[in-house]
Design a protein around this motif. Structure first.
Motif, mmCIF file in Angstrom:
data_model
loop_
_atom_site.group_PDB
_atom_site.id
_atom_site.type_symbol
_atom_site.label_atom_id
_atom_site.label_comp_id
_atom_site.label_asym_id
_atom_site.label_seq_id
_atom_site.Cartn_x
_atom_site.Cartn_y
_atom_site.Cartn_z
ATOM 1 N N UNK A 1 6.931 19.539 -1.169
ATOM 2 C CA UNK A 1 6.707 20.851 -1.832
ATOM 3 C C UNK A 1 5.219 21.427 -1.052
ATOM 4 N N UNK A 2 5.683 22.894 -0.713
ATOM 5 C CA UNK A 2 5.038 23.588 0.074
ATOM 6 C C UNK A 2 4.080 24.582 -1.247
ATOM 7 N N UNK B 1 -8.728 15.224 -3.643
ATOM 8 C CA UNK B 1 -10.035 14.552 -3.232
ATOM 9 C C UNK B 1 -9.913 13.549 -2.069
ATOM 10 N N UNK B 2 -10.300 13.981 -1.112
ATOM 11 C CA UNK B 2 -10.140 12.932 0.215
ATOM 12 C C UNK B 2 -10.844 11.651 -0.068
ATOM 13 N N UNK B 3 -9.767 10.588 -0.250
ATOM 14 C CA UNK B 3 -10.379 9.100 -0.656
ATOM 15 C C UNK B 3 -11.421 8.959 0.551
ATOM 16 N N UNK B 4 -11.161 9.336 2.134
ATOM 17 C CA UNK B 4 -11.714 9.039 3.086
ATOM 18 C C UNK B 4 -13.103 9.699 3.308
ATOM 19 N N UNK B 5 -13.324 10.746 2.702
ATOM 20 C CA UNK B 5 -14.585 11.557 2.700
ATOM 21 C C UNK B 5 -15.219 11.648 1.249
ATOM 22 N N UNK B 6 -14.237 11.596 0.345
ATOM 23 C CA UNK B 6 -14.805 11.932 -1.161
ATOM 24 C C UNK B 6 -15.028 13.355 -1.463
ATOM 25 N N UNK B 7 -14.756 14.127 -0.545
ATOM 26 C CA UNK B 7 -14.845 15.488 -0.940
ATOM 27 C C UNK B 7 -13.275 16.030 -1.312
ATOM 28 N N UNK B 8 -13.644 17.013 -2.285
ATOM 29 C CA UNK B 8 -12.317 17.765 -2.866
ATOM 30 C C UNK B 8 -11.947 19.025 -1.844
ATOM 31 N N UNK B 9 -10.731 19.142 -1.729
ATOM 32 C CA UNK B 9 -10.261 20.062 -0.653
ATOM 33 C C UNK B 9 -9.061 20.741 -1.095
ATOM 34 N N UNK B 10 -9.091 22.057 -0.792
ATOM 35 C CA UNK B 10 -7.530 22.733 -0.874
ATOM 36 C C UNK B 10 -6.939 23.164 0.382
ATOM 37 N N UNK B 11 -6.107 22.442 0.892
ATOM 38 C CA UNK B 11 -5.299 22.945 2.127
ATOM 39 C C UNK B 11 -4.800 24.488 1.849
ATOM 40 N N UNK B 12 -4.646 25.106 3.148
ATOM 41 C CA UNK B 12 -4.221 26.365 2.882
ATOM 42 C C UNK B 12 -3.437 26.515 4.071
ATOM 43 N N UNK C 1 4.978 25.584 10.414
ATOM 44 C CA UNK C 1 3.824 24.889 10.509
ATOM 45 C C UNK C 1 3.170 25.130 9.259
ATOM 46 N N UNK C 2 3.697 24.535 7.995
ATOM 47 C CA UNK C 2 3.221 24.538 6.759
ATOM 48 C C UNK C 2 1.934 23.609 6.705
ATOM 49 N N UNK C 3 0.885 23.799 6.613
ATOM 50 C CA UNK C 3 -0.296 22.899 6.301
ATOM 51 C C UNK C 3 -0.358 22.137 5.187
ATOM 52 N N UNK C 4 0.189 22.535 4.078
ATOM 53 C CA UNK C 4 0.041 22.049 2.655
ATOM 54 C C UNK C 4 0.985 20.818 2.920
ATOM 55 N N UNK C 5 2.228 21.077 3.334
ATOM 56 C CA UNK C 5 3.181 19.920 3.582
ATOM 57 C C UNK C 5 2.475 18.808 4.593
ATOM 58 N N UNK C 6 1.940 19.211 5.443
ATOM 59 C CA UNK C 6 1.167 18.105 6.630
ATOM 60 C C UNK C 6 0.373 17.296 5.676
ATOM 61 N N UNK C 7 -0.338 18.055 5.018
ATOM 62 C CA UNK C 7 -1.605 17.181 4.147
ATOM 63 C C UNK C 7 -0.711 16.157 3.282
#
Length: 857
Positions: A572-573, A579-590, A610-616
């Motif tokens: 899904x795009x 919440x990145x479990x490796x950094x503990x920070x919330x993040x919204x890919x765009x 080159x969809x970033x959301x799909x890659x994440x």
């Protein structure tokens, strides 16, 4: 009277004894630790290292002094006589020192306003060049007077003359008569004519000033002197000399421009470190690890590479290297123009230029020509700082025939003179701005060029904050009288004596390109920046930059390698916060197009766009460590971030890593280190080391084929459609780092793999819209077009382990006989088995999904 005579006699005796004592003491003092002249019988000067590229072409040399040894006995008599006539006509009759000449030089040096010079025989000069130094001290002179007679006793005159002609400086970093003959006349010393030999013999007096390339007028004057001496001393008949006197000096063809400076320097640094560490390890009492040891490694490594006479073979292809350099240059200039005009290099007031002009005209008129009809112009770039060279040539004080040069003369001497050719870039002085015609005249000293406003639409100015202004409205907004501007020369204007020119500037932005031949992993081309002379930093091997989306193929390939995903698996795009479990920070890919989301997409569609959301979402499911392990196997060894941002290429890598990792994908998953250094042979012909690719299966051939197939869609339908100009199958991926700080394109065909990068060294932003597809891809494409010229078109063949199925792209299911479909590759065992519903039919489980995508093409 007798008393005074006795006193005078005693004084003379005392002074004589004192003088003898001083002389004996000085002789003893300066005789200590002098070199043994006996060694000169077998002495040969240090030999530089020659670097050979593919095809056996010499493409670089490393040396302290550039020379090629030649035996004087194998040269024509007139060549030997020319040096005798110019420097020491009595060479074969004196004992090494010319006492009368020394006395004349001493008397001349004592005259007010005169400068020291002359009085050195050929034997003294040979002694000084080999055993001593060029420093002007009494101590050095004493050692020279002691050693020269010793040398005369141990060596024959021919042996001394042979040492002399092979060690003297001829200017332009050429030492020895053979290198001088090749450089100035394009021929071996054995083929020199009488006039050419006289030119070279005359050059050694002041090689930096009298050589025929720097000043053909002075060289001709000096040649006439040598020719006259040849006749005066009976070496050549007068009628032969008379016929030679008025002949013009004709230089040989201009050497081809050097290519591969970044490549050669990379090899040189590698060898300096290697040879230096070997030499330091053999030293007794070698310094421990630290700055002192590092300095010693460099010192001994430089000595080995510059004086060891090695033969080095490297993987560079000269033709491809030239194509790569041309493409990088053109691509960076295009990016630079989109960033506006930074203004003139400097200004010179008209009144000041008027005083310089006669000197500049003389400078151009006196420069030597490589062709009789060659037109020379001045490059006035040195005038921008209005400073002559800080240090004059060490030998400049020896010129007894000219007054000490003025500030302006020193400044003009530093001006470069270039042959006029279409496409030449040089710096000229704006002499006139015609607002009515919207043109400007640029003075190149021997020629004038015209700038037309029609070609200056790109020359927008920038404000103090670096913001780009509006396009200029007239030419006076771009250039003014007195400006020093860089121009690119075009053709002569119709019915005019002026040349057409366009405004140019050296790009502030930098770039790099590296190309690999996948058949043997050889690095056939390497460009580390716009211009090696202005910046030797190699951005292809030394810089670590974020690859952006050009890293995504390794993410997608690792996902498909596990068998959990196929090229048609939908992800899904859509916007989401994680919440990145490796950094503990919330993040919204765009995505690149903020706010643009397309819902469920296949992996093929997601990589194509080159969809970033799909890659994440992919890396979240796969884990960063899985992706890092895959990238390691492919060839990326730099430290990578173990968090979700890795999906967007935030890990900094070198270009050689990314290019070699792409080569692993291109070559069916076979990994090997990239090869730059092929062979090292010492001066005795012993092979010291040899390097070849050692391929090993790092990625399955089927997975490599799948990711190649996905990247073909990037080229055919996605962010890299410009690659279609190659007119052959190609695969690749664009990459744009955050805030447009890095632009990449990496890709390949069946013949070559290449990677291109554009960015600023200080990580400044390239500017909105400067993506990998816009900024970096043109560098890659320009090179690839040249590299594939004349090559047959070849396609990527599916390997064992791949199943080709005709599927319905919309559903990812098998296409029925009556419906359109597309052949899609799958790993064996992962191809769909169900058939897609007929056109217009919707499965119950897909109803809501299809409803949400209505209206999409």
């Amino acid at each position: 009277m007798k008393k005074w005579l006795k006193r005078i006699a005693k004084a003379v005796v005392v002074l004589t004894a004192l003088g003898i004592g001083v002389f004996a003491g000085s002789y003893w003092y300066f005789s200590r630790d002098l070199p043994d002249v006996e060694d000169l019988r077998t002495w040969r000067p240090p030999q530089g290292t020659k670097v050979f590229c593919k095809g056996g072409v010499v493409c670089a040399e490393f040396y302290k002094e550039r020379r090629t040894w030649v035996d004087i006995t194998k040269l024509p008599e007139h060549v030997k006589h020319a040096f005798l006539a110019a420097e020491d006509a009595d060479f074969y009759t004196h004992g090494g020192l010319d006492y009368l000449g020394m006395a004349r030089a001493l008397i001349k040096a004592l005259r007010p306003g005169s400068r020291a010079g002359g009085a050195s025989t050929i034997s003294q000069q040979a002694c000084r060049n080999i055993l001593l130094s060029q420093e002007r001290t009494f101590g050095r002179k004493m050692k020279e007077w002691i050693l020269t007679p010793r040398m005369e006793e141990k060596l024959t005159k021919d042996e001394i003359l042979n040492l002399y002609v092979n060690t003297i400086n001829f200017g332009h970093a050429r030492y020895g008569v053979e290198e001088a003959a090749l450089f100035y006349f394009g021929k071996h010393a054995a083929s020199l004519t009488l006039g050419e030999a006289a030119v070279l013999a005359g050059t050694v007096q002041l090689p930096h000033r009298i050589n025929p390339l720097t000043n053909v007028v002075k060289a001709k004057k000096r040649q006439k002197y040598v020719l006259g001496q040849l006749a005066r001393h009976g070496f050549v008949k007068q009628d032969v000399i008379d016929a030679e006197m008025e002949k013009p000096i004709l230089l040989g063809p201009r050497p081809p421009p050097e290519v591969g400076s970044y490549y050669a320097e990379e090899i040189r640094k590698q060898l300096v470190k290697q040879f230096g560490e070997t030499a330091v390890a053999k030293l007794e009492g070698a310094p421990p690890a630290g700055p002192q040891r590092a300095a010693k490694v460099v010192e001994l490594g430089e000595k080995a590479i510059n004086e060891g006479g090695y033969r080095i073979e490297i993987a560079m292809d000269v033709k491809l290297q030239a194509a790569a350099e041309a493409s990088v240059k053109a691509g960076l200039e295009a990016v630079d123009r989109r960033q506006g005009y930074r203004g003139p290099l400097g200004t010179v007031e008209p009144a000041h230029f008027k005083t310089l002009q006669p000197l500049l005209e003389a400078r151009v008129a006196e420069a030597g020509k490589r062709k009789p009809d060659e037109v020379l112009v001045a490059d006035l770039g040195v005038l921008k700082d209005m400073k002559p060279p800080d240090e004059p040539d060490a030998e400049e004080v020896v010129d007894p025939d000219e007054p000490i040069p003025s500030f302006e003369q020193k400044l003009v001497r530093a001006v470069h003179v270039r042959p006029l050719t279409e496409g030449l870039e040089t710096v000229g002085w704006v002499s006139q701005v015609d607002e009515a015609k919207n043109t400007a005249a640029v003075d190149l000293i021997s020629q004038k060029a015209q700038l037309a406003f029609a070609s200056l639409g790109w020359a927008r100015s920038r404000n103090d904050k670096g913001q780009l202004g509006l396009p200029p409205k007239n030419i006076s907004q771009v250039v003014k009288v007195g400006d020093l501007v860089r121009v690119r020369i075009g053709k002569a204007l119709p019915a005019s004596t002026m040349l057409e020119a366009t405004l140019a500037q050296v790009p502030a932005v930098q770039g790099a390109l590296l190309a690999i031949d996948p058949t043997d992993r050889s690095v056939v081309a390497m460009v580390g920046g716009y211009d090696f002379a202005s910046s030797a930093f190699n951005r292809a091997t030394q810089a670590k930059r974020q690859p952006g989306s050009s890293f995504k193929p390794f993410l997608y390939a690792s996902a498909m390698a596990e068998g959990r995903y196929t090229t048609l698996t939908q992800v899904n795009d859509a916007p989401f916060t994680v919440r990145d479990p490796y950094t503990g920070k919330k993040w919204q890919p765009q995505n690149y197009e903020k706010g643009g989301y397309d819902g469920p997409l296949t992996l093929r569609q997601a990589l194509t766009e080159s969809k970033n959301t799909v890659s994440v979402r992919l890396i979240e499911a796969m884990t960063p460590q899985t992706v890092i392990e895959f990238a390691r196997r492919a060839g990326i060894h730099s430290e990578l971030p173990e968090n979700l941002t890795l999906a967007l290429g935030t890990g900094e890598v070198t270009m050689v890593e990314i290019a070699n990792a792409y080569t692993t994908l291109q070559s069916g998953g076979m990994f090997s280190d990239a090869v730059t250094l092929v062979k090292v042979v010492d001066s005795k012909g012993t092979v010291l080391e040899e390097h070849h690719a050692v391929p090993e299966q790092a990625v399955s051939p089927a997975v490599a084929y799948l990711i190649t197939s996905l990247m073909r869609s990037v080229v055919e339908q996605g962010t890299a459609m410009a690659v279609r100009e190659l007119n052959r199958p190609a695969a690749g991926k664009t990459g744009t780092a955050s805030e447009y700080r890095d632009a990449w394109f990496s890709g390949y065909t069946m013949d070559y793999v290449a990677s291109a990068w554009v960015g600023f060294d200080d990580h400044s932003q390239l500017g909105h819209g400067e993506t990998g597809g816009r900024a970096a891809l043109p560098l890659w494409l320009g090179f690839m077009k040249a590299a594939h010229d004349g090559r047959p078109v070849r396609d990527f063949e599916p390997p064992p382990g791949i199943t080709l199925s005709r599927v319905d792209p919309a559903t990812g299911l098998l296409a029925g006989r009556a419906m359109p479909g597309r052949v899609e590759p799958f790993l064996e065992g992962t191809a769909p088995t169900a058939e897609a519903p007929a056109t217009g039919a919707v499965r119950a489980e897909d109803f809501l999904l299809q409803d949400g995508r209505r209206g999409r093409p």
